[in-house]
Scaffold this motif. Structure first.
Motif, mmCIF file in Angstrom:
data_model
loop_
_atom_site.group_PDB
_atom_site.id
_atom_site.type_symbol
_atom_site.label_atom_id
_atom_site.label_comp_id
_atom_site.label_asym_id
_atom_site.label_seq_id
_atom_site.Cartn_x
_atom_site.Cartn_y
_atom_site.Cartn_z
ATOM 1 N N GLY A 57 44.580 87.294 -17.730
ATOM 2 C CA GLY A 57 44.268 86.908 -18.870
ATOM 3 C C GLY A 57 44.652 87.661 -20.091
ATOM 4 O O GLY A 57 45.449 88.851 -20.068
ATOM 5 N N GLU A 58 43.918 87.385 -21.377
ATOM 6 C CA GLU A 58 44.349 87.968 -22.350
ATOM 7 C C GLU A 58 43.262 89.448 -22.666
ATOM 8 O O GLU A 58 43.768 90.765 -22.851
ATOM 9 C CB GLU A 58 44.053 87.097 -23.597
ATOM 10 N N GLY A 59 41.968 89.052 -22.805
ATOM 11 C CA GLY A 59 41.293 90.274 -23.078
ATOM 12 C C GLY A 59 39.615 89.757 -22.988
ATOM 13 O O GLY A 59 39.657 88.463 -23.139
ATOM 14 N N PRO A 60 38.495 90.427 -22.860
ATOM 15 C CA PRO A 60 37.446 89.861 -22.683
ATOM 16 C C PRO A 60 36.955 89.479 -24.079
ATOM 17 O O PRO A 60 37.354 89.701 -25.221
ATOM 18 C CB PRO A 60 36.546 91.248 -22.670
ATOM 19 N N GLY A 61 36.380 88.218 -24.053
ATOM 20 C CA GLY A 61 35.453 87.571 -24.937
ATOM 21 C C GLY A 61 33.999 88.018 -25.131
ATOM 22 O O GLY A 61 33.843 89.281 -24.237
ATOM 23 N N GLU A 66 32.114 88.134 -21.626
ATOM 24 C CA GLU A 66 32.985 89.206 -20.915
ATOM 25 C C GLU A 66 32.316 90.781 -21.148
ATOM 26 O O GLU A 66 31.991 91.447 -20.362
ATOM 27 C CB GLU A 66 34.421 89.010 -20.783
ATOM 28 N N PRO A 110 35.449 89.801 -16.111
ATOM 29 C CA PRO A 110 36.634 88.897 -16.829
ATOM 30 C C PRO A 110 36.206 87.482 -16.467
ATOM 31 O O PRO A 110 35.700 87.179 -15.358
ATOM 32 C CB PRO A 110 37.898 89.406 -16.224
ATOM 33 N N PHE A 111 36.647 86.804 -17.387
ATOM 34 C CA PHE A 111 36.348 85.329 -17.096
ATOM 35 C C PHE A 111 35.238 84.691 -16.666
ATOM 36 O O PHE A 111 35.088 83.954 -15.596
ATOM 37 C CB PHE A 111 37.563 84.951 -16.439
ATOM 38 N N ALA A 129 35.864 79.654 -20.828
ATOM 39 C CA ALA A 129 37.115 79.547 -20.164
ATOM 40 C C ALA A 129 37.053 80.056 -18.887
ATOM 41 O O ALA A 129 38.036 79.162 -17.983
ATOM 42 C CB ALA A 129 37.984 80.559 -21.021
ATOM 43 N N ASN A 138 42.680 91.290 -17.125
ATOM 44 C CA ASN A 138 43.223 91.015 -18.237
ATOM 45 C C ASN A 138 44.267 92.208 -18.938
ATOM 46 O O ASN A 138 44.416 93.210 -18.315
ATOM 47 C CB ASN A 138 41.991 91.029 -19.401
ATOM 48 N N HIS A 165 46.630 78.796 -21.130
ATOM 49 C CA HIS A 165 45.129 79.700 -21.054
ATOM 50 C C HIS A 165 44.135 78.637 -20.907
ATOM 51 O O HIS A 165 44.234 77.542 -21.708
ATOM 52 C CB HIS A 165 45.148 80.400 -22.279
HETATM 53 N N1 URA Z 1 39.615 84.925 -22.184
HETATM 54 C C1 URA Z 1 40.410 85.840 -21.543
HETATM 55 O O1 URA Z 1 41.787 85.756 -21.766
HETATM 56 N N2 URA Z 1 39.997 86.542 -20.554
HETATM 57 C C2 URA Z 1 38.680 86.690 -20.342
HETATM 58 O O2 URA Z 1 38.325 87.677 -19.372
HETATM 59 C C3 URA Z 1 37.953 85.811 -20.983
HETATM 60 C C4 URA Z 1 38.310 84.905 -21.689
#
Ligand code: URA
Ligand code: URA
Length: 231
Positions: free
Chosen positions: A79-83, A86, A92-93, A97, A120, A194
């Motif tokens: 994915g992109e990165g922690p929200g 997370e 992650p995730f 989402a 991510n 995504h």
């Molecule tokens: N969106 C992401 O791209 N990664 C995550 O870990 C959570 C939300």
């Protein structure tokens, strides 16, 4: 007098001397590469990530978010990165989402903890969930490349435009290339929407993003079964 045992993986040129052995081994300067083969295993990689200071995201994180799922899985999802969720939980995730991602996988009988390794592009939350800066993604990329080497997935799903840019250096829009197989360093690689984008586009009509993603995940499941039957 005994010399303190201290090994450094890198020539650290940072003027502020770090304190603590593990910390001292980190290339604080993101210009310092982390070459393939640096980490013997995922535990070593994880330990390094936990104390990483290669980019400014370190200053605002609660947790470093390295991975969840099965490190022996054939399937990796990036994915992109922690929200926020997370960052709070260190996995992650796991927010909204992530729950949708779990459902998408479950729709083709895949379990996100058993059948996938999830990570991510960046391991620390960008403030306010902004898109990671290219420099932040670049500072974090060596860790991701090591995760790929150590997990050795046969299939990599790139969730969203940031993941596609981060790994494939592909600038075509996600809408155009989702569902297509790319070969990346001997692995099957597919961009998908995504899950956060799917949360904002809830239609299930044929041709909608959700419908397209369901086609994509079925193709992924088929490829996975094919690979597993050859193993
Ligand atoms: N969106 C992401 O791209 N990664 C995550 O870990 C959570 C939300
Ligand atoms: N834009 C993104 O960044 N990701 C998607 O999945 C769709 C649009």
């Amino acid at each position: 007098m005994t010399e303190p045992v201290q090994f450094s993986l890198f020539e650290i040129t940072d003027p502020t001397p770090p304190s603590g052995d593990t910390y001292a081994q980190i290339p604080l300067n993101p210009e310092v590469p982390i070459p393939a083969g640096t980490y013997a295993d995922l535990a070593a990689l994880n330990a390094h990530c936990q104390v990483c200071q290669r980019c400014g995201l370190a200053a605002t994180r609660t947790h470093v978010v390295v991975s969840r799922g099965n490190p022996r899985a054939t399937l990796m999802i990036i994915g992109e990165g922690p929200g926020q969720a997370e960052d709070e939980q260190g996995r992650p995730f796991v927010g909204k989402a992530g729950q949708l991602l779990d459902k998408i996988l479950a729709s083709v009988n895949l379990d996100s903890e058993q059948d996938a390794y999830i990570c991510n592009i960046v391991k620390c939350r960008p403030p306010g969930n902004r898109v990671p800066e290219p420099a932040e993604a670049a500072a974090c990329l060596p860790y991701l490349l090591e995760q790929i080497r150590l997990v050795d997935p046969k299939i990599i799903l790139l969730a969203g435009a940031t993941a596609v840019r981060g790994l494939l250096q592909e600038s075509q829009g996600i809408t155009k290339i989702r569902g297509q197989w790319f070969e990346w360093q001997g692995r099957w690689c597919m961009p998908i929407f995504h899950p956060a984008y799917l949360l904002r586009n809830s239609s299930r009509e044929p041709g909608s993003p959700k419908w397209l993603t369901w086609q994509d995940i079925q193709a992924v499941r088929d490829r996975l079964r094919q690979i597993e039957s050859q193993a």
